[in-house]
Design an enzyme around this catalytic site. Structure first.
Site, mmCIF file in Angstrom:
data_model
loop_
_atom_site.group_PDB
_atom_site.id
_atom_site.type_symbol
_atom_site.label_atom_id
_atom_site.label_comp_id
_atom_site.label_asym_id
_atom_site.label_seq_id
_atom_site.Cartn_x
_atom_site.Cartn_y
_atom_site.Cartn_z
ATOM 1 N N SER A 40 0.794 -1.229 0.000
ATOM 2 C CA SER A 40 0.000 0.000 0.000
ATOM 3 C C SER A 40 0.828 1.282 0.000
ATOM 4 C CB SER A 40 -0.965 0.016 1.189
ATOM 5 O OG SER A 40 -2.078 -0.805 0.904
ATOM 6 N N LYS A 43 0.024 3.707 -2.768
ATOM 7 C CA LYS A 43 -0.956 4.801 -2.715
ATOM 8 C C LYS A 43 -0.295 6.161 -2.552
ATOM 9 C CE LYS A 43 -4.669 1.856 -0.902
ATOM 10 N NZ LYS A 43 -3.973 0.606 -0.536
ATOM 11 N N SER A 100 -6.331 3.249 4.131
ATOM 12 C CA SER A 100 -5.632 2.624 3.008
ATOM 13 C C SER A 100 -6.644 1.929 2.090
ATOM 14 C CB SER A 100 -4.586 1.624 3.502
ATOM 15 O OG SER A 100 -3.667 1.310 2.464
#
Length: 395
Positions: A40, A43, A100
């Protein structure tokens, strides 16, 4: 575009790096160039491009974006969006920062790229522009994909770019919680509640990547960014992050060689600045960029003119120093800060007489006007000195 071909199953391997946010000085590294999966942390690039779009007017914070069936179909963690509904840009940003949210990431990707696949191509191109040479993106959220790879060093570059290019939006990463759909969603970065000075950036985890964290902390005006990849647990990853940041903060900053800085309109009158000046806080970086004045030109020797641009090109000046070696180091540092923009530029160290002494002007030459101005914008936002030099400047 170069496509990296990772092994069919890269094992999660510990990697870490700590970097001075202003100077780029590496204070600690271990396996920093080992390929692994970003999870993640991906992102962060989705958000970087979102902030680009906000700055350029292609998105508004209050703009409602459509939720597609593909966004709804993403695996947890997610906000639980439904196809046919909408999500405001600021809600999507906060969903990425705190929860997230994989579905919110796709909403942003489709709004900016038309499809997530096309947006991933945009992400990889931006990575190259920033100097992330070993990163490939295949999706916007970091869900498992064996072709989506990165390194700790590359994400330290992205962390610094986020601070320098998008200081206006960086406070989003400090949000401890976000309320959506009647639920309070807590930030996954638990170190922000216990590590002195920490105010972002992003956590990540998949089975293949291990526990990842990109973080930034500031103490006594000095900001560091750090990346830990491949932790065996969230707790051990956090403990390791605390340890390497503590050690790095204990190290004295090398600072930079004190440049001889000319007053605007009086480059012949050098004055020294103090070494090791405090790093610029994010909220003041934009102010630094707006206060740089272009100094008046000084006529260098004929040989020096030959070493510079051919008169049809722009350049940038990053300082005037007491020794050629200091000028060369300044040019090397500038190139590291803006590698993509300066990839075709040539360094030029020019001796200039000033009040009976010689100083050495440090320039990168062979640029067009737009690139020169972008370079100086990039460098000044990071706390470095830079002025664009016109081909019409009198020598």
């Amino acid at each position: 575009m170069t496509v990296l071909a990772p092994l069919p199953a890269l094992a999660a391997k510990y990697a870490a790096i700590v970097v001075d946010a202003r100077t780029g000085e590496v204070l600690h590294e271990e396996n920093a160039d080992t390929l692994t999966y970003p999870a993640s942390l991906t992102k962060m690039m989705t958000l970087y491009l979102t902030f680009d779009a906000l700055d350029e007017g292609r998105l508004r914070l209050d703009q409602a974006l459509p939720v597609s069936a593909w966004a709804e179909a993403q695996s947890p963690t997610k906000l639980g969006l439904r196809a046919g509904k909408t999500l405001r840009v600021e809600q999507a940003i906060l969903g990425l920062v705190t929860k997230s949210a994989n579905d919110a990431s796709v909403v942003l990707a489709e709004a900016l790229g038309g499809s997530e696949a096309k947006f991933a191509e945009m992400m990889t191109r931006k990575a190259r522009e920033l100097g992330m040479r070993n990163t490939v993106f295949r999706n916007s959220n970091g869900l498992p994909n064996m072709q989506q790879v990165t390194t700790a060093r590359d994400f330290s570059i992205l962390s610094r770019a986020m601070l320098s290019d998008h200081s206006r939006y960086y406070p989003y990463f400090s949000r401890r919680a976000f309320v959506y759909g009647g639920r309070s969603l807590n930030n996954h970065n638990r170190l922000m509640s216990r590590y002195e000075g920490m105010d972002g950036i992003k956590t990540g985890y998949t089975v293949a990547s291990g526990f990842n964290l990109a973080a930034s902390a500031v103490r006594d005006g000095r900001r560091l960014v750090a990346v830990v990849l491949g932790g065996k647990s969230a707790a051990s990853r956090d403990a390791r992050m605390e340890a390497i940041l503590d050690k790095a903060f204990d190290k004295p900053s090398r600072g930079s060689e004190a440049p001889v800085v000319a007053r605007a309109g009086d480059e012949d009158a050098p004055r020294s600045t103090a070494k090791g000046r405090p790093s610029a806080k994010p909220e003041t970086i934009a102010q630094l960029a707006s206060t740089v004045s272009t100094p008046a030109a000084v006529r260098p020797p004929a040989r020096a003119r030959d070493e510079e641009a051919d008169g049809s090109k722009w350049g940038v000046q990053v300082g005037a120093f007491s020794t050629p070696e200091a000028s060369k180091r300044a040019l090397t540092q500038a190139t590291k800060q803006a590698p993509f923009l300066l990839r075709a530029a040539k360094p030029a160290v020019t001796p200039v007489k000033a009040n009976g002494a010689t100083v050495y002007r440090a320039r990168m030459v062979g640029l067009d006007e737009g690139t020169a101005r972008k370079v100086c914008s990039e460098l000044t936002r990071s706390g470095h000195r830079c002025v664009p030099v016109s081909p019409n400047e009198k020598l």
